[in-house]
Scaffold this motif. Sequence first.
Motif, PDB file in Angstrom:
ATOM      1  N   ARG A  57       0.795  -1.237   0.000  1.00  0.00           N
ATOM      2  CA  ARG A  57       0.000   0.000   0.000  1.00  0.00           C
ATOM      3  C   ARG A  57       0.827   1.287   0.000  1.00  0.00           C
ATOM      4  NH1 ARG A  57      -3.222  -2.832   3.784  1.00  0.00           N
ATOM      5  NH2 ARG A  57      -4.960  -3.848   2.759  1.00  0.00           N
ATOM      6  N   TRP A  72      -6.401   6.613 -10.331  1.00  0.00           N
ATOM      7  CA  TRP A  72      -6.984   5.305 -10.029  1.00  0.00           C
ATOM      8  C   TRP A  72      -8.418   5.224 -10.532  1.00  0.00           C
ATOM      9  CZ3 TRP A  72      -3.633   1.802  -8.696  1.00  0.00           C
ATOM     10  CH2 TRP A  72      -2.517   2.127  -7.914  1.00  0.00           C
ATOM     11  N   SER A  74     -12.206   3.980 -10.016  1.00  0.00           N
ATOM     12  CA  SER A  74     -13.019   3.893  -8.807  1.00  0.00           C
ATOM     13  C   SER A  74     -12.883   2.498  -8.190  1.00  0.00           C
ATOM     14  CB  SER A  74     -14.479   4.184  -9.168  1.00  0.00           C
ATOM     15  OG  SER A  74     -15.278   4.036  -8.023  1.00  0.00           O
ATOM     16  N   GLY A  75     -12.606   2.437  -6.890  1.00  0.00           N
ATOM     17  CA  GLY A  75     -12.443   1.170  -6.202  1.00  0.00           C
ATOM     18  C   GLY A  75     -11.032   0.604  -6.239  1.00  0.00           C
ATOM     19  N   GLU A  76     -10.127   1.293  -6.909  1.00  0.00           N
ATOM     20  CA  GLU A  76      -8.723   0.865  -7.010  1.00  0.00           C
ATOM     21  C   GLU A  76      -7.817   1.872  -6.284  1.00  0.00           C
ATOM     22  OE1 GLU A  76      -7.523  -1.894  -8.422  1.00  0.00           O
ATOM     23  OE2 GLU A  76      -9.337  -2.593  -9.413  1.00  0.00           O
ATOM     24  N   PRO A  77      -6.650   1.477  -5.812  1.00  0.00           N
ATOM     25  CA  PRO A  77      -6.219   0.089  -5.750  1.00  0.00           C
ATOM     26  C   PRO A  77      -7.072  -0.644  -4.724  1.00  0.00           C
ATOM     27  CG  PRO A  77      -4.691   1.459  -4.528  1.00  0.00           C
ATOM     28  CD  PRO A  77      -5.688   2.383  -5.167  1.00  0.00           C
ATOM     29  N   ASN A  78      -7.412  -1.894  -5.006  1.00  0.00           N
ATOM     30  CA  ASN A  78      -8.373  -2.580  -4.157  1.00  0.00           C
ATOM     31  C   ASN A  78      -7.735  -3.358  -3.012  1.00  0.00           C
ATOM     32  OD1 ASN A  78      -7.351  -4.803  -5.467  1.00  0.00           O
ATOM     33  ND2 ASN A  78      -9.110  -5.052  -6.815  1.00  0.00           N
ATOM     34  N   GLU A  83      -1.611  -8.086  -5.707  1.00  0.00           N
ATOM     35  CA  GLU A  83      -1.685  -7.156  -6.845  1.00  0.00           C
ATOM     36  C   GLU A  83      -0.752  -5.976  -6.564  1.00  0.00           C
ATOM     37  OE1 GLU A  83      -6.144  -8.114  -8.528  1.00  0.00           O
ATOM     38  OE2 GLU A  83      -5.838  -6.211  -7.520  1.00  0.00           O
ATOM     39  N   ALA A  99      -5.325   0.510 -12.355  1.00  0.00           N
ATOM     40  CA  ALA A  99      -5.737  -0.586 -11.474  1.00  0.00           C
ATOM     41  C   ALA A  99      -4.511  -1.417 -11.114  1.00  0.00           C
ATOM     42  CB  ALA A  99      -6.783  -1.464 -12.149  1.00  0.00           C
TER      43      ALA A  99
END
Length: 117
Positions: A57, A72, A74-78, A83, A99
């Motif tokens: 992170r 990014w 939307s919702g990334e980085p998840n 990953e 992503a």
Amino acid sequence: MYFISTGGKSWSESRQDCRGRGADLVTINSREEQNFIEILRRGQRAWIGLTDRDTERVWKWVDGSALTTRFWRSGEPNGAAYEDCVVTGDKSDPVNNWADYPCKQRFVWICEKSIFN
């Protein structure tokens, strides 16, 4: 100066290819550069020089600089622990389309070479 590959490789293989050209994976520092990369990638997902491999992170560019300008999706980085590498061009948003993906997946890649070295 920019180069986009034709075939797909893993993130590490892509970076090796760039370095063999005296370049590195692209570092995107502005909206203008993101817009340019959007045209260059021709609708494909492409590896860029962003990773959190060293510290989960904590996203860093291949030149060691911190991530300041972000695009990014939307919702990334998840936050998936496996990953650790980043593509641009995930989904259809022309700007916010980065992503995180597993580094072993194969995508085209974009190299950037400074002409001021």
